[in-house]
Design an enzyme around this catalytic site. Structure first.
Site, PDB file in Angstrom:
ATOM      1  CG  HIS A 233      49.287 -29.618  45.383  1.00 43.18           C
ATOM      2  ND1 HIS A 233      48.674 -29.497  44.160  1.00 43.18           N
ATOM      3  CD2 HIS A 233      48.700 -28.692  46.185  1.00 43.18           C
ATOM      4  CE1 HIS A 233      47.753 -28.562  44.212  1.00 43.18           C
ATOM      5  NE2 HIS A 233      47.754 -28.043  45.428  1.00 43.18           N
TER       6      HIS A 233
ATOM      7  NE  ARG B 205      47.497 -20.705  35.600  1.00 46.57           N
ATOM      8  CZ  ARG B 205      46.508 -20.922  36.467  1.00 46.57           C
ATOM      9  NH1 ARG B 205      46.796 -21.365  37.675  1.00 46.57           N
ATOM     10  NH2 ARG B 205      45.252 -20.714  36.129  1.00 46.57           N
TER      11      ARG B 205
END
Length: 258
Positions: free
Chosen positions: A210, A218
């Protein structure tokens, strides 16, 4: 919580790729090569444009954003949009623009290594540079808002994030994790079958890290698209990564798988 980059291991097969997977990767390569055979290049390019719209439609759907293909096409054409559909249509337009640029770089032989920080930050920056203002902020649970800086990964002084029940590496450790991530998948990409099989693993591990405050899903889908091109299974742009992921999500596959 462990904060060493080895936390994302295993990333790939340590010794050898199982024969069954290697055989399947050959099958995928053969089938992808057959896509569009016999089509005039202009017809293939026109179909690829339609597939990009479908790809961004499913990418948005994965995010819970249901955008009609006709609104996406209107946004791409610069037509006037209804106020209620404008933000989602412009979000989809941003996806198509970035994917189109990736396809063009691949065609010209200038596509960077898809797992590199250089490429991933470019994808994030290019995507958010095109995003409407409504989607350029993060809404925190305490009600505060934080602007999204295009292309900026999480850093030392950033707020920590949680993705559902998953706690990604601390912001101060993102750079180290991303360095390990890229080195690991450079090794995985040394063989033809490895380049194909590494796509799913890299997709999952990027979402696990992350690296960006927002927009990781995306970016990972566009990275997977670029990895497919590099692996030789892009099929002239005539198939969609996000459609397959969207169908799996509908069938109940957890968030981190997509």
């Amino acid at each position: 919580m462990l904060e060493t980059p080895a936390r994302i291991e295993p990333c790939f097969f340590e010794e050898h790729i199982p024969t069954e997977l290697a055989d399947l990767s050959v099958d995928i390569q053969r089938e992808a090569t057959g896509l569009g055979q016999g089509l005039h290049p202009d017809s293939a390019a026109e179909l690829a444009d339609l597939v990009r719209v479908m790809n961004c439609y499913y990418s948005n759907l994965i995010e819970g954003h249901n955008t009609r293909p006709r609104d996406i096409e209107r946004a791409l054409a610069g037509a006037e949009l209804e106020e209620e559909t404008r933000p989602l249509a412009l979000e989809a337009r941003a996806h198509v623009i970035v994917q189109r640029a990736i396809d063009e770089m691949h065609r010209k032989g200038t596509l960077p290594r898809p797992t590199s920080v250089e490429f991933l930050t470019w994808v994030h920056k290019s995507f958010y540079d095109e995003m409407p203002d409504e989607f350029r902020v993060i809404e925190h649970p305490d009600g505060t808002q934080e602007p999204i800086v295009p292309g900026r990964m999480r850093q030392d002084d950033d707020r920590e994030v949680a993705v559902g029940r998953h706690l990604p590496p601390s912001s101060s450790r993102v750079a180290a994790f991303m360095d390990h991530f890229d080195k690991r998948f450079q090794i995985a990409a040394r063989s033809s079958s490895g380049r194909i099989i590494a796509i799913a693993s890299a997709h999952h591990r990027l979402n696990y890290i992350h690296p960006f405050p927002d927009g990781n899903g995306r970016v990972s889908r566009l990275m997977s698209h670029a990895m497919a091109l590099t692996a030789g299974i892009g099929g002239q742009g005539l198939w969609s990564v996000s459609r397959g992921l969207g169908r799996e999500l509908i069938n109940g596959i957890p968030f981190l798988a997509v």
